[in-house]
Enzyme design. Sequence first.
Site, PDB file in Angstrom:
ATOM      1  NE  ARG A   1      -4.235  -1.505   0.167  1.00 49.03           N
ATOM      2  CZ  ARG A   1      -4.390  -2.588  -0.612  1.00 49.03           C
ATOM      3  NH1 ARG A   1      -3.461  -2.904  -1.483  1.00 49.03           N
ATOM      4  NH2 ARG A   1      -5.487  -3.316  -0.525  1.00 49.03           N
TER       5      ARG A   1
ATOM      6  CD  GLU B   1      -3.060   3.435  -5.040  1.00 51.10           C
ATOM      7  OE1 GLU B   1      -4.103   2.810  -5.314  1.00 51.10           O
ATOM      8  OE2 GLU B   1      -2.012   2.901  -4.696  1.00 51.10           O
TER       9      GLU B   1
ATOM     10  CG  HIS C   1      -3.216  -0.539  -6.538  1.00 51.01           C
ATOM     11  ND1 HIS C   1      -3.582   0.048  -5.351  1.00 51.01           N
ATOM     12  CD2 HIS C   1      -3.154  -1.870  -6.283  1.00 51.01           C
ATOM     13  CE1 HIS C   1      -3.743  -0.874  -4.416  1.00 51.01           C
ATOM     14  NE2 HIS C   1      -3.478  -2.053  -4.964  1.00 51.01           N
TER      15      HIS C   1
HETATM   16  C1  GLV Z   1      -5.071  -5.137  -3.915  1.00 50.83           C
HETATM   17  O1  GLV Z   1      -4.342  -4.223  -3.718  1.00 50.83           O
HETATM   18  C2  GLV Z   1      -5.403  -6.104  -2.908  1.00 50.83           C
HETATM   19  O2  GLV Z   1      -5.193  -5.824  -1.720  1.00 50.83           O
HETATM   20  O3  GLV Z   1      -5.907  -7.167  -3.266  1.00 50.83           O
END
Ligand code: GLV
Length: 343
Positions: free
Chosen positions: A247, A276, A295
Amino acid sequence: MSPPATQPATRPRVYITRRIPGEALQLLETHCDCRIFDHEDTPVPRDVLQRELAEAEGALVLITERVDEELLASAPRLRVVANLAVGYDNIDVAACTRRGVLVTNTPGVLTETTADLAWALLMATARRVVEAQKVIERGQWRTWSPMFLTGQDVYGRTLGIIGAGRIGGAVARRARGFDMTILYHNRRRRPELEADTGARYAGFHELLERSDFVVVLVPLTPETRHLINEDALRRMKPSAILINVSRGPVVDEKALYKALTEGWIWAAGLDVWEQEPIGPDHPLLALPNVVGLPHIGSASIATRTRMAVVAAENLIAGVTGRRPPNLVNPEAWERREGRATNG
Ligand code: GLV
């Protein structure tokens, strides 16, 4: 006309906050009365979500939705929140538990795909792949020359994994093929990972100081916010590469910018960002030694489809009175069961 015998007369109302793969939607439609924010690329506006959750017993949400006290207060019938992700920092789990709302995630199915992406970033940053393509695109490739676009070797180097859960383990397994020394740092020792991959447990500082590649895979919690801060970055080798596929807020981006421009570290590969989405004017993207992605860690067709199906299965279980397979807050289940048995 009476409903088909296989279906209860009233089916639980659920709200789905984005268009999801057909397989998962069909599954949900078999068991639930589904309403959906049927858009591909637009997050559901907060007021729409609040309005929809006023009636819903379950919600399938994405990491773009913040599930907090305020939202829960306007969702009196809500019993399950199924997150379409393994990470669930977008959800106030404690608040859900207090209200007996089950929270689920999608672990397991995205492990290998996300580990692949971590490696894609690792290879791309080490060998300057994106920067090299831009050189061609800009018409700057004149000739072959000895030190032109030279990068870092991967084979035989030291990989440090911070947060050795499922994905960290999968990243480590891939490193064996590159004959790497593997260090890991985790809340608890992982003897099976050590036996499988030869990984060695290291303290946080030791890992930062010794690794050529530092891959960050911790969940975002109050303890891990800005875990990679100025102090951590200053401990890394000037030739080291930081990869973040967890993250964004785990890395202090301002400190990272300094680290990359002042040569404390060599490069960074980032799939996730503090805020984001980011735009093309994000300062880190202006640096040649950053590879940045929007992401997409788990974004293979097969894996995103499986994640949606798993989220749907969790949601169906929760709204039909069964314990969801991927329950994040078992306390909420116990609370609910206690209520049921105590009348
Ligand atoms: C995506 O970032 C997830 O946590 O699956």
